[in-house]
Write an enzyme that holds these catalytic residues in place. Structure first.
Site, PDB file in Angstrom:
ATOM      1  N   GLU A 126       1.681   1.178  -8.007  1.00 64.32           N
ATOM      2  CA  GLU A 126       3.123   1.328  -8.253  1.00 64.32           C
ATOM      3  C   GLU A 126       3.665   0.486  -9.405  1.00 64.32           C
ATOM      4  O   GLU A 126       4.660  -0.213  -9.260  1.00 64.32           O
ATOM      5  CB  GLU A 126       3.892   1.010  -6.950  1.00 64.32           C
ATOM      6  CG  GLU A 126       3.448   1.904  -5.798  1.00 64.32           C
ATOM      7  CD  GLU A 126       4.088   1.560  -4.451  1.00 64.32           C
ATOM      8  OE1 GLU A 126       4.895   0.623  -4.391  1.00 64.32           O
ATOM      9  OE2 GLU A 126       3.756   2.242  -3.462  1.00 64.32           O
ATOM     10  N   GLU A 236      -1.919   8.934   0.096  1.00 65.56           N
ATOM     11  CA  GLU A 236      -1.007   8.515   1.174  1.00 65.56           C
ATOM     12  C   GLU A 236      -0.153   9.688   1.658  1.00 65.56           C
ATOM     13  O   GLU A 236       1.055   9.567   1.861  1.00 65.56           O
ATOM     14  CB  GLU A 236      -0.082   7.385   0.674  1.00 65.56           C
ATOM     15  CG  GLU A 236      -0.821   6.203   0.102  1.00 65.56           C
ATOM     16  CD  GLU A 236       0.079   5.060  -0.343  1.00 65.56           C
ATOM     17  OE1 GLU A 236       1.291   5.074  -0.027  1.00 65.56           O
ATOM     18  OE2 GLU A 236      -0.434   4.145  -1.016  1.00 65.56           O
TER      19      GLU A 236
HETATM   20  O1  G3I Z   1       3.401  -7.934  10.443  1.00 63.75           O
HETATM   21  C1  G3I Z   1       4.774  -7.960  10.794  1.00 63.75           C
HETATM   22  C2  G3I Z   1       4.946  -8.270  12.244  1.00 63.75           C
HETATM   23  O2  G3I Z   1       4.443  -9.566  12.481  1.00 63.75           O
HETATM   24  C3  G3I Z   1       6.421  -8.146  12.618  1.00 63.75           C
HETATM   25  O3  G3I Z   1       6.564  -8.312  13.994  1.00 63.75           O
HETATM   26  C4  G3I Z   1       6.975  -6.790  12.221  1.00 63.75           C
HETATM   27  C5  G3I Z   1       8.475  -6.658  12.495  1.00 63.75           C
HETATM   28  O4  G3I Z   1       9.109  -5.815  11.565  1.00 63.75           O
HETATM   29  O5  G3I Z   1       6.755  -6.607  10.854  1.00 63.75           O
HETATM   30  C6  G3I Z   1       5.377  -6.595  10.517  1.00 63.75           C
HETATM   31  O6  G3I Z   1       5.179  -6.335   9.168  1.00 63.75           O
HETATM   32  C7  G3I Z   1       5.472  -5.010   8.755  1.00 63.75           C
HETATM   33  C8  G3I Z   1       4.181  -4.365   8.283  1.00 63.75           C
HETATM   34  O7  G3I Z   1       4.458  -3.097   7.743  1.00 63.75           O
HETATM   35  C9  G3I Z   1       3.161  -4.189   9.398  1.00 63.75           C
HETATM   36  O8  G3I Z   1       3.651  -3.327  10.390  1.00 63.75           O
HETATM   37  C10 G3I Z   1       6.466  -5.098   7.627  1.00 63.75           C
HETATM   38  O9  G3I Z   1       7.707  -5.569   8.120  1.00 63.75           O
HETATM   39  C11 G3I Z   1       6.638  -3.749   6.977  1.00 63.75           C
HETATM   40  O10 G3I Z   1       7.393  -3.924   5.776  1.00 63.75           O
HETATM   41  C12 G3I Z   1       5.284  -3.159   6.597  1.00 63.75           C
HETATM   42  O11 G3I Z   1       5.513  -1.869   6.091  1.00 63.75           O
HETATM   43  C13 G3I Z   1       4.451  -1.311   5.345  1.00 63.75           C
HETATM   44  C14 G3I Z   1       4.912  -1.012   3.936  1.00 63.75           C
HETATM   45  O12 G3I Z   1       3.855  -0.394   3.221  1.00 63.75           O
HETATM   46  C15 G3I Z   1       5.323  -2.267   3.190  1.00 63.75           C
HETATM   47  O13 G3I Z   1       5.668  -1.966   1.870  1.00 63.75           O
HETATM   48  C16 G3I Z   1       4.015  -0.030   6.028  1.00 63.75           C
HETATM   49  O14 G3I Z   1       3.445  -0.333   7.301  1.00 63.75           O
HETATM   50  C17 G3I Z   1       2.984   0.702   5.165  1.00 63.75           C
HETATM   51  O15 G3I Z   1       2.749   1.973   5.703  1.00 63.75           O
HETATM   52  C18 G3I Z   1       3.539   0.864   3.770  1.00 63.75           C
HETATM   53  O16 G3I Z   1       2.553   1.489   2.957  1.00 63.75           O
HETATM   54  C19 G3I Z   1       2.950   1.748   1.597  1.00 63.75           C
HETATM   55  C20 G3I Z   1       1.700   1.625   0.734  1.00 63.75           C
HETATM   56  O17 G3I Z   1       1.068   0.379   0.943  1.00 63.75           O
HETATM   57  C21 G3I Z   1       2.030   1.800  -0.723  1.00 63.75           C
HETATM   58  N1  G3I Z   1       2.757   3.050  -0.945  1.00 63.75           N
HETATM   59  C22 G3I Z   1       3.921   3.280  -0.083  1.00 63.75           C
HETATM   60  C23 G3I Z   1       3.532   3.155   1.378  1.00 63.75           C
HETATM   61  C24 G3I Z   1       4.685   3.494   2.286  1.00 63.75           C
HETATM   62  O18 G3I Z   1       5.759   2.607   2.103  1.00 63.75           O
END
Ligand code: G3I
Length: 325
Positions: A126, A236
């Site tokens: 990205e 993805e």
């Molecule tokens: O690990 C913490 C956990 O400890 C906490 O309790 C919880 C509460 O919100 O948050 C957890 O972290 C989250 C993490 O996912 C694991 O579930 C983050 O807040 C959350 O921001 C994170 O989101 C991920 C996101 O990337 C971050 O940018 C998504 O799961 C993941 O599917 C998403 O994947 C991205 C690709 O890497 C890049 N392209 C876009 C795609 C979709 O956004």
């Protein structure tokens, strides 16, 4: 479940069929994953902040859980990701003088640990600007802030030096089929590759919704990337049931939308099959509707049903369209 055809098996003469997984989805849907997928990506567990939250402190438990599952079942993985503005700890940006050295150490340590199982790395994620006009680069990336555009070539040079020969080196991005962004991605890759090929694969993230992008836009994007000599990974894929900018409270889980959703899945897989000579893998971003990042996130509280399986592990209509050929 046994009478249901395996996605990976059905597509064995076309490309790998992958899924983004995590320790929770593996624990819950291990059998489903083994049956349908022959490529796995860690949804978050191999990201920089997950494996090296503090300088020199590596935390591999979650990534190992996924990698060991993949090893035990003989399923190759895609590595995601090294260089990104997201999910990257601040410490690496605090000292410009050591940032490249630290990045190289990170690639060596993480790339080395999973070298036996990872066939492709999303080296950079990205980095292109979303907006038309102006700079082609995402200026707000801290990597760009430190080094300007030079970090891109530097990262790929490093990856080529450090990762095992033959590992696919991928530039990965979203809105990849939008003509403006697509052309910026192409221009960026041309500049990285101007002294010799470093990026050999483009990752089309493919976070889509029915009709958007249009089927023509998808074909055109695939053709343009392929014309650059790039291999293509669909990295993805998901298809949201929601319309863009949908008003809160809109009834979205209707039979009409489910049909549009299923039809779009069928149509896009027909396109992927048509371009199979250019496409190496098609990865869905999650396993079941409930494990998808779109379900309740990022729009708080809004569910979605973006994938091919229900939370009971049952194939949806979209699944049947995907295997209907
Ligand atoms: O690990 C913490 C956990 O400890 C906490 O309790 C919880 C509460 O919100 O948050 C957890 O972290 C989250 C993490 O996912 C694991 O579930 C983050 O807040 C959350 O921001 C994170 O989101 C991920 C996101 O990337 C971050 O940018 C998504 O799961 C993941 O599917 C998403 O994947 C991205 C690709 O890497 C890049 N392209 C876009 C795609 C979709 O956004």
């Amino acid at each position: 479940m046994s009478e249901i055809v395996s996605l990976a098996e059905k597509y064995k003469d076309y490309f790998k069929i992958g899924a983004a997984v995590n320790p929770r989805s593996i624990a819950k849907y291990g059998d489903l994953i083994k049956k349908h997928f022959n490529s796995l990506t860690c949804e978050n567990e191999m990201k920089f902040i997950s494996v090296q939250p503090e300088r020199g402190v590596f935390t591999f438990d979650a990534a190992d859980t996924v990698a060991n599952f993949a090893r035990e079942n003989g399923i190759p993985m895609r590595g995601h990701t090294f260089v990104w503005h997201g999910q990257t700890p601040r410490w690496i940006f605090e000292d410009k003088d050591s940032a490249y050295e630290e990045l190289a150490k990170h690639m060596e340590t993480v790339g080395g640990r999973y070298a036996d199982i990872v066939y492709a790395w999303d080296v950079v994620n990205e980095a292109a600007n979303d907006a038309d006009g102006g700079n082609i680069y995402r200026e707000r990336s801290p990597w760009y802030g430190l080094f300007g555009e030079s970090y891109l070539k530097e990262a790929f040079k490093m990856a080529k030096r450090i990762l095992p020969a033959g590992t696919k080196l991928v530039y990965n991005d979203y809105n990849e089929s939008n003509p403006g962004k697509r052309d910026r991605i192409i221009e960026m890759i041309r500049r990285i590759n101007d002294e010799g090929i470093l990026v050999d694969t483009v990752g089309m993230q493919s976070h889509w919704r029915p009709g958007s992008p249009s089927l023509d836009m998808i074909c055109e994007a695939i053709e343009k990337y392929a014309a650059e000599g790039l291999r293509i990974h669909i990295t993805e894929l998901d298809v949201s049931m929601h319309e863009w900018n949908e008003a809160p409270g809109t009834v979205w889980d209707t039979p009409e939308r489910a049909e549009e959703h299923a039809k779009y899945y069928g149509d896009i897989f027909a396109i992927f099959r048509k371009y199979k000579d250019h496409i190496d893998s098609v990865t869905l971003w999650g396993v079941t509707d409930g494990t998808s990042w779109l379900n309740g996130f990022p729009v708080r509280g809004r569910p979605d049903k973006a994938l091919l399986f229900t939370d009971d592990g049952m194939p949806k209509e979209a699944f049947y369209r995907v295997i209907d050929f």
